[in-house]
Design a protein around this motif. Sequence first.
Motif, short mmCIF file in Angstrom:
data_model
loop_
_atom_site.label_atom_id
_atom_site.label_comp_id
_atom_site.label_asym_id
_atom_site.label_seq_id
_atom_site.Cartn_x
_atom_site.Cartn_y
_atom_site.Cartn_z
N SER A 275 0.84 -1.20 0.00
CA SER A 275 0.00 0.00 0.00
C SER A 275 0.87 1.25 0.00
O SER A 275 1.99 1.24 0.52
CB SER A 275 -0.89 0.02 1.24
N PRO A 276 0.34 2.35 -0.55
CA PRO A 276 1.10 3.60 -0.50
C PRO A 276 1.21 4.10 0.93
O PRO A 276 0.46 3.66 1.81
CB PRO A 276 0.26 4.55 -1.37
N SER B 262 -2.72 6.76 -3.55
CA SER B 262 -2.07 5.87 -4.51
C SER B 262 -0.57 6.13 -4.49
O SER B 262 -0.10 7.17 -4.01
CB SER B 262 -2.61 6.12 -5.92
N TRP B 263 0.18 5.17 -5.06
CA TRP B 263 1.62 5.38 -5.20
C TRP B 263 1.89 6.53 -6.16
O TRP B 263 2.83 7.31 -5.95
CB TRP B 263 2.31 4.10 -5.68
N ALA C 236 1.74 9.70 -4.26
CA ALA C 236 2.90 9.86 -3.39
C ALA C 236 4.13 10.25 -4.20
O ALA C 236 4.85 11.20 -3.84
CB ALA C 236 3.17 8.56 -2.62
N SER D 6 9.03 -1.45 -6.89
CA SER D 6 7.71 -1.88 -6.43
C SER D 6 7.93 -2.93 -5.35
O SER D 6 9.04 -3.46 -5.22
CB SER D 6 6.88 -2.45 -7.58
#
Length: 145
Positions: A31-32, A38-39, A42, A57
């Motif tokens: 998870s972000p 969301s990533w 971020a 990732s």
Amino acid sequence: MPRTVQITFDCGDPAALAAFWAEALGYQIQSPPPGFASWDAALEAWGVPPEHRNDASAAVDPEGSGPRLFFQKVPEGKQAKNRVHLDVRAAPDLQGDARMAALEAEAERLSGLGATREQRFEPEPPMGAGHIVMRDPEGNEFCLD
């Protein structure tokens, strides 16, 4: 004091390889960080340019007991056989024909996700229970055990 382990993969497409392994192992994409939906949000907030947003990732065990898998982008492709590989325990309590049938079913499922099958090793009692050698979508060897 015991240490935790993270398994790191050098790869060309971290997001795709993380997604493959998350599906293969019943993991989830990490998870972000808190405060971000969301990533991408971020990374945008941190000033990471779009061309570097797939540089890394991670996939994690949703129950928190398995090791974190980290995927980092490297410029070179895979060159040689892995010296260390994962054994995916798809049939740990089965033997003989039932074991090999379970491994075959898992090989078929993972092939549908982009893995390739390399070789099947038949059971050879008393030491060899039988296994199947596979490759992930970037060519990293792993075994179905």
